[in-house]
Design an enzyme around this catalytic site. Structure first.
Site, mmCIF file in Angstrom:
data_model
loop_
_atom_site.group_PDB
_atom_site.id
_atom_site.type_symbol
_atom_site.label_atom_id
_atom_site.label_comp_id
_atom_site.label_asym_id
_atom_site.label_seq_id
_atom_site.Cartn_x
_atom_site.Cartn_y
_atom_site.Cartn_z
ATOM 1 N N SER A 216 -4.190 21.177 3.715
ATOM 2 C CA SER A 216 -3.553 20.829 2.451
ATOM 3 C C SER A 216 -2.033 20.816 2.614
ATOM 4 O O SER A 216 -1.502 20.108 3.458
ATOM 5 C CB SER A 216 -4.004 21.814 1.374
ATOM 6 N N ASP A 439 19.832 17.357 -4.503
ATOM 7 C CA ASP A 439 20.259 17.365 -3.095
ATOM 8 C C ASP A 439 19.252 18.038 -2.159
ATOM 9 O O ASP A 439 19.622 18.828 -1.294
ATOM 10 C CB ASP A 439 21.633 18.021 -2.959
ATOM 11 N N HIS A 492 -11.736 18.741 -0.959
ATOM 12 C CA HIS A 492 -10.486 19.238 -0.396
ATOM 13 C C HIS A 492 -10.686 20.580 0.317
ATOM 14 O O HIS A 492 -9.937 20.931 1.227
ATOM 15 C CB HIS A 492 -9.457 19.390 -1.516
#
Length: 517
Positions: A216, A439, A492
């Site tokens: 994951s 940023d 998953h």
């Protein structure tokens, strides 16, 4: 990018930075060194990172803080059934870009080494396991089983679990929300990779490369590793963990794609448990009509209709999630013992809801989740904005008015959660600053990935709710030499559910047992 799994000889690296990708390191037979780091499990060493970075000690706190602690401390061997374990602690910089690392704040990364009984002195290669997250730790090893058992046949394993976590009390030491944000910016995949390299050159004989297994979000970190430190890698194994690679914030693209899969998962859930359509509708109506638009939770928070929908985060995407969700709603109402008594939601359900997402112990997941998609741009509460594009599907009250099932949401963190979830309230200002932060440094290098020489094998789950199949395939086409195993046999949580088979398949793709055809 939620959870992952574990197994034999392993080393857990723990520190708050590592909290993002709990990791497990497996090592293969290697020469003996003076460092007490070798451990083995059949044929390799495994390093597990459960909770990454430990809370940094501020250099200016005291004169003693200027004295550099040992870079690596090793504990004695101890035992659990069929395994031998040993703890390691590494002192790493908070900020690797600091001009003078000696006066920079430090973090303690904890790693637990695990090998099969009697194999403590065998020479094995290393495997670093990167757990899902961000912000979730690997489970402590209590026996040899699952993918860890398979890994220990070839590697020495290492993981984490005891690094001091970033808690409300520890983060309060930083003071303002701005200072917390400045601190947390060092807890993404780029710094996790730097932590891993710091440890690798001190752990692996001759600073040789190691194998990594990324589950994951741990797979996202592995792709970052491939981008910026490929020389440290022998081979890479990915399970449900191929990120979308772009030069901006990809959160909007990710949430749009994942929303489509979440809608499909909701349809499957109600097909499996049709009675729950009316049960969930009744709970939503009860909550909406309650004073204040919800009912108090034992934790101190409030359960509202949109809060109820967040149960889908872990309920819709794993192999046993449907069942867990159904059985929780099975006991949503208190029994009526006295005729005429008022209907109310049970304490069992309210406590179950509180424990569903573990924000009290893992606040970093909520705080940093959207930042894992950001490079040079802010997320601006992407999940919240994209949910608005699907209001016809996820507006609970509207769904009831129109006679439709109430759909649960997926892996999304919303700004209102920092008002409704008690454990998150104190982080509200921090969360808003992080959502607007622009940023963020790069996490991937497409040019390096396109020229990749490191052997890579990836399990791609077709029905993955957390890591969208189409977006994963888009990135896979940009990683030179990657081999893909595409399957809808697992969700998953495939590494946790069938870890031995999944790991064996991926290793076979790289060791010649499953040649190209």
């Amino acid at each position: 990018m939620m959870l992952a799994t574990h197994a034999p000889p392993y080393f857990l690296i723990k520190s708050h930075r590592l909290l993002f990708a709990s990791s497990l390191l497996l090592s293969f037979p290697i020469p003996t060194t003076s460092r007490p780091l070798s451990f083995t499990t059949s044929a390799a060493r495994l390093l597990l990172r459960v909770k990454p970075r430990r809370f940094a000690t501020m250099a200016a706190d005291s004169p003693s803080a200027l004295v550099s602690p040992p870079a690596h401390v090793v504990g004695p061997w101890y035992s659990v059934p069929e395994l031998r374990l040993r703890d390691h602690r590494f002192t790493v910089p908070l900020d690797y870009s600091s001009v003078d690392r000696h006066v920079s704040p430090k973090l303690t990364v904890f790693a637990r080494e695990v090998v099969g009984v009697g194999k403590e002195d065998q020479l094995l290669p290393y495997l670093l396991y990167l757990q899902g997250g961000p912000g979730f730790e690997c489970p402590r090893p209590s026996e040899s089983s699952g993918w860890l058992q398979k890994a220990c046949e070839e590697f020495r394993v290492r993981g984490t679990g005891l690094s001091t976590p970033l808690t409300p009390s520890s983060m309060s030491q930083l003071g303002s929300a701005e200072k917390v944000v400045e601190y947390l910016k060092h807890f993404r995949a780029d710094n996790i990779v730097k932590d891993a390299e710091f440890i690798r050159v001190r752990l692996v004989p001759d600073a040789g490369p190691w194998t990594i297994l990324g589950q994951s979000y741990g797979g996202f970190c592995a792709v970052t590793y491939l981008s910026f430190a490929p020389r440290g890698l022998k081979q890479v194994l990915l399970t449900g963990g191929i990120p979308l690679v772009a030069d901006h914030c990809t959160a909007d693209t990710v949430y749009r794609a994942c929303s489509e899969q979440v809608i499909q998962q909701n349809a499957k859930y109600y097909e499996r448990f049709p009675h729950d359509v009316e049960v969930v509708r009744e709970v939503v109506k009860y909550l909406a009509n309650a004073e204040g638009g919800g009912v108090p939770l034992p934790s101190g928070g409030i359960l509202t209709p949109k809060g109820l929908q967040t149960l889908g985060l872990s309920g819709l995407g794993s192999s046993s999630g449907f069942e867990r969700l159904h059985y929780l709603f099975e006991r949503v109402w208190d029994p009526i013992i006295v005729p005429g008594s008022k209907k109310q939601i049970s304490d069992y359900f309210l406590n179950g809801f509180d424990n569903w997402l573990d924000f009290g112990t893992n606040p970093l997941y909520a705080l940093m989740h959207e930042s894992i998609y950001c490079q040079g741009a802010s997320s601006r509460w992407s999940a919240h904005r994209i949910r608005g594009e699907y209001d016809d599907k996820f507006n609970a009250i509207r769904s009831i008015e129109e006679g439709r099932p109430v759909f649960f949401t997926g892996e999304m963190v919303f700004p209102w959660m920092f008002d409704e979830v008690f454990a998150l309230k104190k982080y509200k200002d921090v969360a808003h600053l992080l959502a607007e932060k622009q940023d963020w440094p790069p996490l991937y290098d497409p040019a390096v990935l396109s020229c990749n020489k490191v052997p890579v094998a990836a399990a791609v789950y077709y029905d993955d709710m957390y890591v969208n199949f189409k977006l994963a395939m888009e990135t896979a086409s940009k990683i030179a030499g990657i081999r893909l195993w595409i399957t809808n046999e697992y969700m998953h949580s495939g590494l946790r559910d069938a870890g031995g088979q999944v790991l064996d398949h991926l290793l076979g793709m790289l060791n010649g047992k499953k040649p190209l055809f």
